[in-house]
Motif scaffolding. Structure first.
Motif, mmCIF file in Angstrom:
data_model
loop_
_atom_site.group_PDB
_atom_site.id
_atom_site.type_symbol
_atom_site.label_atom_id
_atom_site.label_comp_id
_atom_site.label_asym_id
_atom_site.label_seq_id
_atom_site.Cartn_x
_atom_site.Cartn_y
_atom_site.Cartn_z
ATOM 1 N N PHE A 45 17.477 -5.357 17.218
ATOM 2 C CA PHE A 45 16.187 -5.301 17.903
ATOM 3 C C PHE A 45 16.156 -6.240 19.108
ATOM 4 C CE2 PHE A 45 11.744 -6.650 18.491
ATOM 5 C CZ PHE A 45 11.155 -5.406 18.696
ATOM 6 N N VAL A 46 15.695 -5.708 20.237
ATOM 7 C CA VAL A 46 15.516 -6.486 21.462
ATOM 8 C C VAL A 46 14.032 -6.453 21.815
ATOM 9 C CG1 VAL A 46 16.067 -6.681 23.908
ATOM 10 C CG2 VAL A 46 17.816 -5.917 22.283
ATOM 11 N N PRO A 47 13.384 -7.616 21.959
ATOM 12 C CA PRO A 47 11.945 -7.629 22.253
ATOM 13 C C PRO A 47 11.635 -6.829 23.516
ATOM 14 C CG PRO A 47 12.703 -9.830 21.717
ATOM 15 C CD PRO A 47 13.930 -8.982 21.839
ATOM 16 N N TRP A 107 -1.272 -2.606 27.268
ATOM 17 C CA TRP A 107 -0.875 -3.133 28.571
ATOM 18 C C TRP A 107 0.577 -2.819 28.922
ATOM 19 C CZ3 TRP A 107 -4.192 -6.157 31.730
ATOM 20 C CH2 TRP A 107 -5.422 -6.495 31.147
ATOM 21 N N ASP A 108 1.399 -2.643 27.910
ATOM 22 C CA ASP A 108 2.832 -2.505 28.126
ATOM 23 C C ASP A 108 3.355 -1.254 27.415
ATOM 24 O OD1 ASP A 108 5.787 -2.987 27.463
ATOM 25 O OD2 ASP A 108 5.393 -4.654 28.842
ATOM 26 N N ALA A 109 3.915 -0.324 28.183
ATOM 27 C CA ALA A 109 4.386 0.943 27.612
ATOM 28 C C ALA A 109 5.555 0.739 26.663
ATOM 29 C CB ALA A 109 4.782 1.899 28.738
ATOM 30 N N ASP A 110 6.410 -0.242 26.918
ATOM 31 C CA ASP A 110 7.549 -0.487 26.038
ATOM 32 C C ASP A 110 7.084 -1.008 24.680
ATOM 33 O OD1 ASP A 110 9.412 0.317 27.940
ATOM 34 O OD2 ASP A 110 9.528 -1.690 28.835
ATOM 35 N N VAL A 111 6.066 -1.848 24.678
ATOM 36 C CA VAL A 111 5.512 -2.330 23.413
ATOM 37 C C VAL A 111 4.839 -1.171 22.681
ATOM 38 C CG1 VAL A 111 3.816 -3.867 22.351
ATOM 39 C CG2 VAL A 111 5.228 -4.695 24.234
ATOM 40 N N ALA A 112 4.135 -0.327 23.416
ATOM 41 C CA ALA A 112 3.470 0.827 22.796
ATOM 42 C C ALA A 112 4.481 1.751 22.129
ATOM 43 C CB ALA A 112 2.677 1.591 23.847
ATOM 44 N N GLN A 113 5.730 1.779 22.656
ATOM 45 C CA GLN A 113 6.758 2.639 22.087
ATOM 46 C C GLN A 113 7.089 2.259 20.647
ATOM 47 O OE1 GLN A 113 7.657 5.199 23.887
ATOM 48 N NE2 GLN A 113 9.094 6.063 22.400
ATOM 49 N N LEU A 114 6.821 1.011 20.282
ATOM 50 C CA LEU A 114 7.067 0.572 18.894
ATOM 51 C C LEU A 114 6.262 1.405 17.897
ATOM 52 C CD1 LEU A 114 7.015 -3.338 19.130
ATOM 53 C CD2 LEU A 114 8.985 -1.892 18.591
ATOM 54 N N LEU A 115 5.101 1.868 18.320
ATOM 55 C CA LEU A 115 4.226 2.595 17.407
ATOM 56 C C LEU A 115 4.806 3.947 17.003
ATOM 57 C CD1 LEU A 115 0.763 1.794 19.036
ATOM 58 C CD2 LEU A 115 1.832 0.704 17.057
ATOM 59 N N GLU A 116 5.804 4.427 17.734
ATOM 60 C CA GLU A 116 6.451 5.684 17.363
ATOM 61 C C GLU A 116 7.082 5.592 15.981
ATOM 62 O OE1 GLU A 116 6.527 8.694 19.055
ATOM 63 O OE2 GLU A 116 4.960 7.680 20.218
ATOM 64 N N VAL A 126 -4.118 3.094 13.040
ATOM 65 C CA VAL A 126 -3.411 1.994 13.706
ATOM 66 C C VAL A 126 -4.341 1.328 14.716
ATOM 67 C CG1 VAL A 126 -1.433 1.375 15.129
ATOM 68 C CG2 VAL A 126 -1.205 3.177 13.398
ATOM 69 N N ASP A 127 -4.401 -0.002 14.672
ATOM 70 C CA ASP A 127 -5.286 -0.738 15.567
ATOM 71 C C ASP A 127 -4.552 -1.157 16.837
ATOM 72 O OD1 ASP A 127 -7.399 -2.044 16.635
ATOM 73 O OD2 ASP A 127 -7.398 -3.730 15.258
ATOM 74 N N ASP A 128 -3.602 -2.072 16.709
ATOM 75 C CA ASP A 128 -2.929 -2.571 17.903
ATOM 76 C C ASP A 128 -1.613 -3.243 17.539
ATOM 77 O OD1 ASP A 128 -3.736 -4.979 16.688
ATOM 78 O OD2 ASP A 128 -4.075 -5.953 18.616
ATOM 79 N N VAL A 129 -0.883 -3.628 18.582
ATOM 80 C CA VAL A 129 0.297 -4.482 18.427
ATOM 81 C C VAL A 129 -0.076 -5.833 19.016
ATOM 82 C CG1 VAL A 129 2.720 -4.860 18.951
ATOM 83 C CG2 VAL A 129 1.876 -2.525 18.601
ATOM 84 N N MET A 130 -0.196 -6.827 18.159
ATOM 85 C CA MET A 130 -0.428 -8.195 18.617
ATOM 86 C C MET A 130 0.924 -8.896 18.688
ATOM 87 S SD MET A 130 -2.696 -11.284 16.948
ATOM 88 C CE MET A 130 -1.465 -11.692 15.695
ATOM 89 N N VAL A 131 1.142 -9.638 19.763
ATOM 90 C CA VAL A 131 2.403 -10.354 19.935
ATOM 91 C C VAL A 131 2.106 -11.845 19.918
ATOM 92 C CG1 VAL A 131 4.446 -10.683 21.371
ATOM 93 C CG2 VAL A 131 3.308 -8.450 21.307
ATOM 94 N N SER A 132 2.887 -12.574 19.132
ATOM 95 C CA SER A 132 2.746 -14.025 19.095
ATOM 96 C C SER A 132 4.036 -14.673 19.576
ATOM 97 C CB SER A 132 2.411 -14.503 17.684
ATOM 98 O OG SER A 132 3.479 -14.246 16.798
ATOM 99 N N TYR A 133 3.881 -15.686 20.389
ATOM 100 C CA TYR A 133 5.006 -16.517 20.814
ATOM 101 C C TYR A 133 4.743 -17.914 20.291
ATOM 102 C CZ TYR A 133 8.115 -19.380 23.615
ATOM 103 O OH TYR A 133 9.081 -20.286 24.002
ATOM 104 N N VAL A 220 1.958 -5.245 13.880
ATOM 105 C CA VAL A 220 1.325 -3.932 13.970
ATOM 106 C C VAL A 220 0.222 -3.908 12.925
ATOM 107 C CG1 VAL A 220 1.661 -1.441 13.838
ATOM 108 C CG2 VAL A 220 3.504 -2.907 14.708
ATOM 109 N N GLY A 221 -1.030 -4.025 13.381
ATOM 110 C CA GLY A 221 -2.166 -4.131 12.477
ATOM 111 C C GLY A 221 -2.932 -2.827 12.375
ATOM 112 N N MET A 222 -3.595 -2.650 11.255
ATOM 113 C CA MET A 222 -4.335 -1.430 10.985
ATOM 114 C C MET A 222 -5.837 -1.613 11.195
ATOM 115 S SD MET A 222 -1.952 0.668 10.163
ATOM 116 C CE MET A 222 -0.651 -0.193 11.079
#
Length: 397
Positions: A45-47, A107-116, A126-133, A220-222
Protein backbone atom coordinates in the motif's frame (compact mmCIF):
# COMPACT_ATOMS: atom_id res chain seq x y z
CA UNK A 1 -7.92 -28.79 26.12
CA UNK A 2 -8.98 -25.27 25.18
CA UNK A 3 -11.19 -25.06 22.11
CA UNK A 4 -10.05 -22.64 19.39
CA UNK A 5 -12.09 -19.48 19.03
CA UNK A 6 -14.79 -19.99 16.38
CA UNK A 7 -14.07 -16.57 14.91
CA UNK A 8 -10.39 -15.55 14.77
CA UNK A 9 -9.71 -11.94 15.62
CA UNK A 10 -6.73 -11.80 13.25
CA UNK A 11 -6.57 -12.99 9.63
CA UNK A 12 -4.36 -12.38 6.62
CA UNK A 13 -5.61 -10.55 3.55
CA UNK A 14 -4.46 -10.44 -0.04
CA UNK A 15 -4.90 -8.36 -3.17
CA UNK A 16 -7.86 -10.54 -4.12
CA UNK A 17 -9.39 -10.62 -0.64
CA UNK A 18 -8.66 -7.41 1.33
CA UNK A 19 -10.95 -8.66 4.10
CA UNK A 20 -9.11 -11.97 4.35
CA UNK A 21 -12.36 -13.71 3.41
CA UNK A 22 -15.29 -13.24 1.02
CA UNK A 23 -17.42 -10.16 1.80
CA UNK A 24 -20.46 -12.34 2.54
CA UNK A 25 -18.52 -14.22 5.22
CA UNK A 26 -17.23 -10.97 6.71
CA UNK A 27 -20.74 -9.49 6.88
CA UNK A 28 -22.13 -12.66 8.41
CA UNK A 29 -19.45 -13.22 11.05
CA UNK A 30 -17.91 -9.82 11.83
CA UNK A 31 -19.97 -6.85 10.60
CA UNK A 32 -21.45 -5.08 13.65
CA UNK A 33 -20.55 -8.12 15.75
CA UNK A 34 -16.80 -8.34 16.52
CA UNK A 35 -13.51 -6.62 15.61
CA UNK A 36 -11.09 -8.03 13.07
CA UNK A 37 -7.44 -7.29 12.29
CA UNK A 38 -6.53 -8.01 8.67
CA UNK A 39 -2.81 -8.23 8.09
CA UNK A 40 -1.65 -7.33 4.57
CA UNK A 41 -5.17 -6.26 3.56
CA UNK A 42 -3.62 -3.98 0.91
CA UNK A 43 -0.23 -5.44 -0.10
CA UNK A 44 2.37 -2.80 -0.96
CA UNK A 45 0.00 0.00 0.00
CA UNK A 46 1.18 3.49 -0.97
CA UNK A 47 -0.66 6.44 0.63
CA UNK A 48 -2.70 8.30 -2.02
CA UNK A 49 -1.98 11.64 -0.34
CA UNK A 50 1.24 13.12 1.07
CA UNK A 51 1.49 14.55 4.59
CA UNK A 52 2.26 18.04 3.25
CA UNK A 53 -0.81 17.93 1.02
CA UNK A 54 -2.94 16.86 3.99
CA UNK A 55 -1.61 19.80 6.02
CA UNK A 56 -2.39 22.11 3.12
CA UNK A 57 -5.94 20.80 2.94
CA UNK A 58 -6.33 21.43 6.69
CA UNK A 59 -5.71 25.11 5.98
CA UNK A 60 -8.60 25.37 3.51
CA UNK A 61 -11.72 27.19 4.67
CA UNK A 62 -14.12 24.40 3.72
CA UNK A 63 -12.13 21.50 5.16
CA UNK A 64 -12.99 19.93 8.52
CA UNK A 65 -9.77 19.56 10.45
CA UNK A 66 -8.45 19.37 13.99
CA UNK A 67 -4.95 19.63 15.42
CA UNK A 68 -4.63 17.73 18.71
CA UNK A 69 -1.61 18.09 20.98
CA UNK A 70 -1.01 16.03 24.11
CA UNK A 71 1.13 17.40 26.93
CA UNK A 72 2.12 14.00 28.31
CA UNK A 73 3.70 15.28 31.54
CA UNK A 74 0.60 17.20 32.61
CA UNK A 75 -1.82 14.93 30.73
CA UNK A 76 -3.37 17.97 29.09
CA UNK A 77 -4.97 17.90 25.66
CA UNK A 78 -5.44 20.91 23.42
CA UNK A 79 -7.65 20.89 20.34
CA UNK A 80 -7.52 23.52 17.60
CA UNK A 81 -10.24 23.39 14.96
CA UNK A 82 -9.51 24.37 11.37
CA UNK A 83 -9.04 26.12 9.14
CA UNK A 84 -5.47 25.91 10.39
CA UNK A 85 -2.50 28.12 9.53
CA UNK A 86 1.15 27.32 8.82
CA UNK A 87 2.02 28.84 12.19
CA UNK A 88 -0.10 26.16 13.91
CA UNK A 89 2.16 23.45 12.53
CA UNK A 90 5.35 25.43 13.18
CA UNK A 91 4.44 25.54 16.87
CA UNK A 92 3.94 21.79 17.30
CA UNK A 93 6.29 19.79 19.57
CA UNK A 94 8.55 16.99 18.25
CA UNK A 95 5.92 14.38 19.09
CA UNK A 96 2.56 13.68 20.77
CA UNK A 97 0.41 15.51 18.24
CA UNK A 98 -1.93 14.49 15.46
CA UNK A 99 -3.77 16.13 12.58
CA UNK A 100 -7.23 14.88 11.64
CA UNK A 101 -8.89 15.85 8.35
CA UNK A 102 -12.37 14.56 7.54
CA UNK A 103 -14.02 14.05 4.14
CA UNK A 104 -10.66 13.85 2.34
CA UNK A 105 -12.32 11.66 -0.29
CA UNK A 106 -14.42 14.70 -1.28
CA UNK A 107 -11.27 16.70 -1.99
CA UNK A 108 -8.92 14.11 -3.46
CA UNK A 109 -9.88 11.67 -6.23
CA UNK A 110 -7.08 9.24 -5.34
CA UNK A 111 -8.31 9.00 -1.75
CA UNK A 112 -11.88 8.54 -3.02
CA UNK A 113 -10.61 5.57 -5.07
CA UNK A 114 -10.09 3.69 -1.79
CA UNK A 115 -13.85 3.41 -1.45
CA UNK A 116 -13.95 1.08 -4.46
CA UNK A 117 -12.69 -1.65 -2.13
CA UNK A 118 -15.80 -1.23 0.06
CA UNK A 119 -18.43 -1.60 -2.64
CA UNK A 120 -19.79 -4.67 -0.85
CA UNK A 121 -21.48 -2.13 1.47
CA UNK A 122 -24.41 0.07 0.38
CA UNK A 123 -22.93 3.34 -0.89
CA UNK A 124 -25.33 5.37 1.27
CA UNK A 125 -23.92 3.62 4.35
CA UNK A 126 -20.39 4.98 3.77
CA UNK A 127 -19.72 8.37 5.34
CA UNK A 128 -16.19 9.50 4.52
CA UNK A 129 -12.47 8.80 4.52
CA UNK A 130 -10.82 10.64 7.39
CA UNK A 131 -7.03 10.84 7.25
CA UNK A 132 -4.89 11.30 10.33
CA UNK A 133 -1.23 12.24 10.39
CA UNK A 134 0.67 11.87 13.65
CA UNK A 135 4.17 12.24 15.00
CA UNK A 136 5.40 9.61 17.53
CA UNK A 137 3.04 9.40 20.50
CA UNK A 138 0.29 11.21 18.62
CA UNK A 139 -3.32 10.10 18.95
CA UNK A 140 -6.68 11.19 20.31
CA UNK A 141 -6.79 9.02 23.43
CA UNK A 142 -8.93 6.01 24.25
CA UNK A 143 -12.48 6.46 22.97
CA UNK A 144 -15.55 4.73 21.56
CA UNK A 145 -17.11 5.29 18.15
CA UNK A 146 -20.82 4.73 17.57
CA UNK A 147 -20.32 3.64 13.97
CA UNK A 148 -18.39 0.98 12.06
CA UNK A 149 -14.89 1.98 10.95
CA UNK A 150 -12.07 0.45 8.90
CA UNK A 151 -8.66 1.74 10.01
CA UNK A 152 -6.14 1.31 7.21
CA UNK A 153 -2.50 1.93 8.05
CA UNK A 154 -0.96 4.04 5.31
CA UNK A 155 2.43 5.29 6.52
CA UNK A 156 4.68 4.25 9.41
CA UNK A 157 3.39 2.24 12.34
CA UNK A 158 0.54 2.69 14.77
CA UNK A 159 0.00 0.82 18.01
CA UNK A 160 -3.65 -0.13 18.44
CA UNK A 161 -5.22 -1.34 21.66
CA UNK A 162 -8.85 -2.41 21.92
CA UNK A 163 -11.16 -3.93 24.52
CA UNK A 164 -13.62 -6.67 23.69
CA UNK A 165 -14.88 -6.78 27.28
CA UNK A 166 -18.66 -6.30 27.06
CA UNK A 167 -18.65 -4.82 30.56
CA UNK A 168 -15.83 -2.33 29.91
CA UNK A 169 -16.65 1.07 31.49
CA UNK A 170 -17.51 3.76 28.95
CA UNK A 171 -17.68 6.89 31.07
CA UNK A 172 -15.97 9.96 29.63
CA UNK A 173 -13.31 12.11 31.23
CA UNK A 174 -14.94 15.34 32.41
CA UNK A 175 -11.81 17.50 32.17
CA UNK A 176 -11.14 17.60 28.42
CA UNK A 177 -12.92 18.56 25.22
CA UNK A 178 -12.32 15.20 23.56
CA UNK A 179 -14.70 12.37 24.46
CA UNK A 180 -12.01 10.21 26.00
CA UNK A 181 -12.71 7.24 28.21
CA UNK A 182 -12.01 7.74 31.89
CA UNK A 183 -10.84 4.11 32.14
CA UNK A 184 -9.42 1.85 29.47
CA UNK A 185 -8.09 -1.68 29.96
CA UNK A 186 -7.18 -3.27 26.61
CA UNK A 187 -7.73 -6.95 25.88
CA UNK A 188 -5.84 -6.95 22.56
CA UNK A 189 -2.86 -4.94 21.28
CA UNK A 190 -1.17 -4.84 17.88
CA UNK A 191 1.38 -2.85 15.91
CA UNK A 192 0.04 -2.15 12.43
CA UNK A 193 2.26 -1.79 9.37
CA UNK A 194 1.36 -0.11 6.05
CA UNK A 195 -1.37 -2.13 4.35
CA UNK A 196 -2.74 -3.64 7.58
CA UNK A 197 -6.35 -2.83 8.41
CA UNK A 198 -8.35 -2.99 11.64
CA UNK A 199 -12.14 -3.23 11.52
CA UNK A 200 -14.11 -2.08 14.56
CA UNK A 201 -17.87 -2.37 15.00
CA UNK A 202 -19.69 0.31 17.03
CA UNK A 203 -19.07 0.51 20.75
CA UNK A 204 -15.59 -1.06 20.93
CA UNK A 205 -13.20 0.96 23.15
CA UNK A 206 -9.93 1.59 21.30
CA UNK A 207 -6.79 3.70 21.33
CA UNK A 208 -4.33 4.28 18.47
CA UNK A 209 -0.90 5.84 19.01
CA UNK A 210 1.76 6.63 16.38
CA UNK A 211 4.87 4.55 16.98
CA UNK A 212 8.50 5.16 16.03
CA UNK A 213 8.04 7.87 13.40
CA UNK A 214 5.55 9.73 11.24
CA UNK A 215 2.28 7.86 10.82
CA UNK A 216 -0.77 8.15 8.56
CA UNK A 217 -4.03 6.25 9.00
CA UNK A 218 -6.98 6.22 6.60
CA UNK A 219 -10.29 5.76 8.44
CA UNK A 220 -13.27 4.65 6.36
CA UNK A 221 -16.25 5.50 8.57
CA UNK A 222 -19.89 4.60 8.19
CA UNK A 223 -23.06 6.67 8.49
CA UNK A 224 -25.01 5.60 11.58
CA UNK A 225 -27.71 8.13 12.46
CA UNK A 226 -29.01 7.92 16.02
CA UNK A 227 -32.64 7.16 16.82
CA UNK A 228 -32.96 10.77 17.97
CA UNK A 229 -31.70 12.06 14.61
CA UNK A 230 -33.96 9.71 12.65
CA UNK A 231 -37.01 10.56 14.75
CA UNK A 232 -36.39 14.30 14.65
CA UNK A 233 -35.91 14.39 10.90
CA UNK A 234 -38.93 12.16 10.28
CA UNK A 235 -41.06 14.41 12.47
CA UNK A 236 -39.87 17.48 10.53
CA UNK A 237 -40.55 15.71 7.24
CA UNK A 238 -44.09 14.78 8.26
CA UNK A 239 -44.80 18.19 9.77
CA UNK A 240 -43.90 19.95 6.52
CA UNK A 241 -46.42 17.81 4.64
CA UNK A 242 -49.36 17.93 7.04
CA UNK A 243 -52.20 20.38 6.62
CA UNK A 244 -52.82 23.06 9.24
CA UNK A 245 -56.51 22.19 9.04
CA UNK A 246 -55.84 18.72 10.44
CA UNK A 247 -55.82 19.23 14.21
CA UNK A 248 -56.34 17.43 17.49
CA UNK A 249 -60.11 17.15 17.82
CA UNK A 250 -62.50 15.82 20.46
CA UNK A 251 -66.12 15.97 19.22
CA UNK A 252 -66.87 13.07 21.59
CA UNK A 253 -65.73 15.06 24.62
CA UNK A 254 -67.51 14.30 27.91
CA UNK A 255 -67.40 16.42 31.10
CA UNK A 256 -64.00 16.19 32.79
CA UNK A 257 -63.96 13.84 35.75
CA UNK A 258 -60.72 15.19 37.16
CA UNK A 259 -59.31 18.66 36.52
CA UNK A 260 -56.28 18.70 34.24
CA UNK A 261 -56.08 14.95 33.68
CA UNK A 262 -54.84 13.55 30.38
CA UNK A 263 -57.11 10.52 30.39
CA UNK A 264 -57.33 7.38 28.25
CA UNK A 265 -59.86 9.00 25.91
CA UNK A 266 -57.37 11.80 25.16
CA UNK A 267 -54.64 9.27 24.46
CA UNK A 268 -56.94 7.41 22.08
CA UNK A 269 -57.61 10.64 20.19
CA UNK A 270 -53.86 11.27 19.98
CA UNK A 271 -53.31 7.88 18.40
CA UNK A 272 -56.02 8.68 15.89
CA UNK A 273 -54.49 12.07 15.07
CA UNK A 274 -50.93 10.70 14.90
CA UNK A 275 -50.85 7.27 13.27
CA UNK A 276 -47.14 6.74 14.02
CA UNK A 277 -47.86 7.36 17.72
CA UNK A 278 -49.42 3.89 17.85
CA UNK A 279 -45.86 2.55 17.96
CA UNK A 280 -45.24 4.33 21.28
CA UNK A 281 -46.06 2.60 24.53
CA UNK A 282 -48.75 4.37 26.56
CA UNK A 283 -46.34 5.64 29.22
CA UNK A 284 -44.10 7.31 26.60
CA UNK A 285 -47.10 8.79 24.81
CA UNK A 286 -48.49 10.21 28.06
CA UNK A 287 -45.13 11.67 29.04
CA UNK A 288 -44.52 13.26 25.64
CA UNK A 289 -48.00 14.75 25.42
CA UNK A 290 -47.98 16.03 28.99
CA UNK A 291 -44.74 17.89 28.34
CA UNK A 292 -45.84 19.10 24.91
CA UNK A 293 -49.31 20.37 25.74
CA UNK A 294 -48.13 22.33 28.79
CA UNK A 295 -45.53 24.09 26.61
CA UNK A 296 -47.76 24.56 23.57
CA UNK A 297 -48.59 28.20 22.82
CA UNK A 298 -47.05 29.45 26.05
CA UNK A 299 -46.00 33.05 25.44
CA UNK A 300 -43.71 33.04 28.46
CA UNK A 301 -42.60 30.71 31.24
CA UNK A 302 -42.03 31.21 34.97
CA UNK A 303 -38.51 31.98 36.13
CA UNK A 304 -36.95 29.86 38.92
CA UNK A 305 -36.24 31.60 42.20
CA UNK A 306 -32.86 33.29 42.45
CA UNK A 307 -32.48 31.89 45.94
CA UNK A 308 -34.28 28.54 46.34
CA UNK A 309 -36.41 28.03 49.43
CA UNK A 310 -35.57 25.24 51.83
CA UNK A 311 -38.18 22.68 52.81
CA UNK A 312 -38.24 24.12 56.33
CA UNK A 313 -38.79 27.68 55.10
CA UNK A 314 -41.69 26.63 52.88
CA UNK A 315 -43.19 24.61 55.71
CA UNK A 316 -43.13 27.64 57.99
CA UNK A 317 -44.92 29.76 55.40
CA UNK A 318 -47.60 27.13 54.84
CA UNK A 319 -48.09 26.62 58.56
CA UNK A 320 -48.52 30.39 58.92
CA UNK A 321 -51.46 30.25 56.51
CA UNK A 322 -49.80 30.95 53.18
CA UNK A 323 -51.47 29.71 50.01
CA UNK A 324 -49.65 28.59 46.90
CA UNK A 325 -50.76 30.61 43.89
CA UNK A 326 -50.23 29.10 40.46
CA UNK A 327 -48.04 31.40 38.35
CA UNK A 328 -50.19 32.90 35.55
CA UNK A 329 -47.75 31.59 32.93
CA UNK A 330 -47.63 28.10 34.40
CA UNK A 331 -49.83 25.71 32.45
CA UNK A 332 -50.40 22.36 34.16
CA UNK A 333 -51.74 18.91 33.31
CA UNK A 334 -51.32 15.45 34.77
CA UNK A 335 -51.73 11.77 34.00
CA UNK A 336 -52.11 8.57 35.95
CA UNK A 337 -49.39 5.95 35.95
CA UNK A 338 -48.76 2.60 37.55
CA UNK A 339 -47.15 4.25 40.57
CA UNK A 340 -49.24 7.33 41.23
CA UNK A 341 -49.30 10.26 38.84
CA UNK A 342 -47.10 12.68 36.98
CA UNK A 343 -47.75 16.41 37.05
CA UNK A 344 -46.61 18.46 34.06
CA UNK A 345 -45.87 22.16 34.26
CA UNK A 346 -44.55 24.10 31.26
CA UNK A 347 -42.95 21.02 29.78
CA UNK A 348 -41.42 19.71 33.01
CA UNK A 349 -42.51 16.57 34.86
CA UNK A 350 -42.94 16.15 38.61
CA UNK A 351 -43.96 13.06 40.59
CA UNK A 352 -47.28 13.48 42.37
CA UNK A 353 -50.27 11.72 43.81
CA UNK A 354 -53.50 11.91 41.78
CA UNK A 355 -55.12 13.97 44.54
CA UNK A 356 -52.32 16.55 44.64
CA UNK A 357 -52.06 16.76 40.85
CA UNK A 358 -55.82 17.26 40.45
CA UNK A 359 -55.90 19.90 43.17
CA UNK A 360 -53.02 21.91 41.66
CA UNK A 361 -54.57 21.75 38.19
CA UNK A 362 -58.06 22.58 39.39
CA UNK A 363 -57.26 25.48 41.71
CA UNK A 364 -55.30 28.65 41.07
CA UNK A 365 -54.82 29.06 44.82
CA UNK A 366 -53.86 25.92 46.70
CA UNK A 367 -54.22 25.95 50.47
CA UNK A 368 -51.38 23.68 51.42
CA UNK A 369 -51.56 23.93 55.17
CA UNK A 370 -52.65 20.35 55.74
CA UNK A 371 -50.19 17.51 56.12
CA UNK A 372 -48.42 16.14 53.08
CA UNK A 373 -46.30 13.09 52.61
CA UNK A 374 -42.55 13.66 52.18
CA UNK A 375 -42.92 13.00 48.44
CA UNK A 376 -45.77 15.52 48.07
CA UNK A 377 -43.85 18.09 50.10
CA UNK A 378 -40.83 17.56 47.84
CA UNK A 379 -42.97 18.11 44.73
CA UNK A 380 -44.47 21.31 46.14
CA UNK A 381 -41.01 22.60 47.03
CA UNK A 382 -39.73 21.85 43.51
CA UNK A 383 -42.71 23.64 41.97
CA UNK A 384 -42.13 26.67 44.17
CA UNK A 385 -38.41 26.84 43.46
CA UNK A 386 -39.04 26.43 39.72
CA UNK A 387 -41.46 29.36 39.85
CA UNK A 388 -44.70 27.50 39.09
CA UNK A 389 -46.22 28.09 42.56
CA UNK A 390 -45.91 31.37 44.45
CA UNK A 391 -46.30 31.43 48.26
CA UNK A 392 -48.81 34.12 49.20
CA UNK A 393 -50.33 34.97 52.58
CA UNK A 394 -53.91 36.31 52.17
CA UNK A 395 -54.59 39.63 53.83
CA UNK A 396 -56.94 39.68 56.79
CA UNK A 397 -60.14 41.61 56.29
Amino acid sequence: MTKPAPFPIEVRGSARQPLGMPPAQFLRDYWQKRPLLIRNAFPGFVPPVEPDDLAGLACEDGALSRLIVHDEKRDRWTVKTGPLAEADFAGTPPGNWTLLVQDVDKWDADVAQLLEHFRFLPSWRVDDVMVSYAEPGGGVGAHVDQYDVFLLQGLGQRHWAISTDPDAPKDFRPDIELKQLAQFEPTHEWLLEPGDMLYLPPGVPHDGVAFGGPCMTFSVGMRAPSQAELTGDLADYLAERLSEEQRYADPDLAPARAAGEIDKAALARLKSALPFAVALDEASLRDWFGRFITRYRNAQAPVPLDKPLTAAALRRQLDAGAHLLRHPWSRMAWSRGKDGATLYACGHAYPATPALAEALCGQRAYAGGHDHSDAEAGTLLALVNDGHLLPHKPRRR
